[in-house]
Write an enzyme that holds these catalytic residues in place. Structure first.
Site, PDB file in Angstrom:
ATOM      1  NE  ARG A 397      -3.974   2.040   1.995  1.00 49.37           N
ATOM      2  CZ  ARG A 397      -4.016   3.259   2.218  1.00 49.37           C
ATOM      3  NH1 ARG A 397      -2.942   3.803   2.892  1.00 49.37           N
ATOM      4  NH2 ARG A 397      -5.251   4.304   2.047  1.00 49.37           N
ATOM      5  CB  CYS A 398       4.010   2.239   1.627  1.00 53.13           C
ATOM      6  SG  CYS A 398       3.623   1.893   3.392  1.00 53.13           S
TER       7      CYS A 398
END
Length: 408
Positions: A397-398
């Protein structure tokens, strides 16, 4: 481009089918990490670039194999600069934020960048930074140019750039260009500014937060629960005052009418909300169990020209179910709730899942216990190796900034 709805940005959930995403393939900036200055650049270790790039390519391939158009940050910036013919403007603004005093060195770097025939290579160089050994100035014309010290860089690299989630955040049909926690990362938001000011596909996107704001906010703390509700972490990287500012800017001009502010511990291991909490299906979330005991949740809603703040005193499950207007939610606890396994796998981003469709996620393969629990909960799990990428303390996600999801 994604399906045409009249909007370049369309993000109204964490789980709608992902159609388009911005990533940054790690580059030479990682090779400018040195042990003595890791803290300054927010790293704990030095990734091996060649392996990190292979891992990132594997991540991109999973996205593409699942119908996601992968856009590269460095290419978007290049296209924006060339389309608007603002290369010199960009260089001057970039230089103004390096901390370099004007003088012979400053001018040498400026000229070096403007001498690049290939704008793409110039953009990569701004990300890589400049060491003292690669800039020659024959005659110092200022005291600043005459001073020498042990620090090896004239301009710091930007090794955190492959975490594209943080410098800006897409919300609904708009974007927040963020003011970052650390000076070393705040320069990254300049790329987002130029994309959303000048790129032919994105220049008309509404902006809900400005990079020159006084208080910090980062994209890893912003989760899009639904077309009505955001979840934002009050964390090491995001100030409560920024959440109020963002809420005021979106209330009344968008479909959003509530922000749930999650107060989590202000430390590196819980850096952002999405390192401890992500949505993986209509009614399922991953969570790091260590945050549950002391977690406070506040509801921020519109109140005239301002906002109203109320603490939500209930179980997290009930708060989320109410926000999503469903009967109940399931929390999938990182490491199965075991304190040792959970701590280890959370540190390696076991809770940092990227959902690419309802019940379909991308994760690192190293978090074996959490990944097994996801599968047992009916989630389709795509794994890839993250042994080098994870050294920057970030997961799938980052490393992704969705710009288009199908509505659910």
């Amino acid at each position: 481009m994604a399906a045409n709805t009249g909007q370049a940005v369309n993000i109204f959930s964490e789980i709608g089918k992902l159609k388009q995403v911005i990533v940054h393939r790690p580059g030479r900036e990682l090779e400018n990490l040195v042990p003595d200055y890791l803290d300054r650049l927010l790293f704990d270790d030095i990734p091996f670039l060649e392996a990190a790039q292979k891992e990132h390519d594997e991540f991109a391939k999973i996205l593409e194999d699942n119908g996601v158009e992968v856009l590269y940050l460095e290419r978007l910036v290049t296209e924006a600069l060339d389309a608007a013919d603002v290369k010199e403007q960009f260089v001057d603004e970039w230089l103004a934020e390096t901390g370099l005093a004007k003088g012979a060195t400053y001018e040498a770097i400026r000229q070096d960048l403007l001498n690049y025939d290939d704008t793409f290579e110039m953009v990569l160089k701004t990300m890589e930074g400049y060491t003292k050994t690669e800039v020659e100035v024959s005659d110092s014309v200022s005291l600043a140019d005459s001073i020498s010290g042990d620090y090896p860089f004239l301009v710091d690299p930007m090794p955190n750039l492959y975490f594209t989630r943080d410098p800006f955040a897409t919300i609904g049909n708009g974007v927040s260009i963020n003011h970052m926690y650390a000076e070393t990362r705040n320069r990254e938001t300049l790329y987002g500014k130029y994309i959303f000011d000048f790129h032919p596909n994105f220049k008309d996107t509404e902006t809900y937060y400005k990079r020159d704001a006084e208080t910090r906010i980062e994209g890893g703390d912003i989760l899009i629960l639904s077309e009505k509700t955001l979840a934002i972490g009050i964390s090491q990287r995001t100030d409560a005052r920024s959440i109020e500012t963002l809420a005021k800017n979106i209330f009344g001009t968008t479909s959003y009418d509530e922000v749930l502010a999650f107060s989590i511990a202000e430390n590196r291991k819980f850096m952002h909300l999405d390192t401890v909490f992500t949505m993986v299906d209509y009614d399922k979330f991953t969570i790091h169990p260590e945050i549950e005991g002391d977690l406070q949740v506040f509801s921020v809603t519109k109140d005239g020209e301002g906002v109203k703040i109320e603490e939500k005193v209930d179980t997290l499950e009930n708060i989320l179910a109410e926000a999503l207007e469903i009967e109940k939610v399931e929390l999938i606890r990182c490491g199965g709730g075991d304190p040792v396994i959970a701590a280890r796998e959370q540190w390696n981003d076991g809770s940092n899942t990227l959902t690419i469709a309802p019940g379909v996620v991308i994760v690192y393969n190293r978090n074996t216990v959490t990944n097994k629990l996801l599968r047992e909960a009916g989630i389709t799990v795509h794994e890839f190796d993250g042994s080098e990428l994870v050294r920057g303390r970030g997961g799938p996600r980052c490393m992704s900034m969705p710009v288009y999801r199908e509505n659910i």
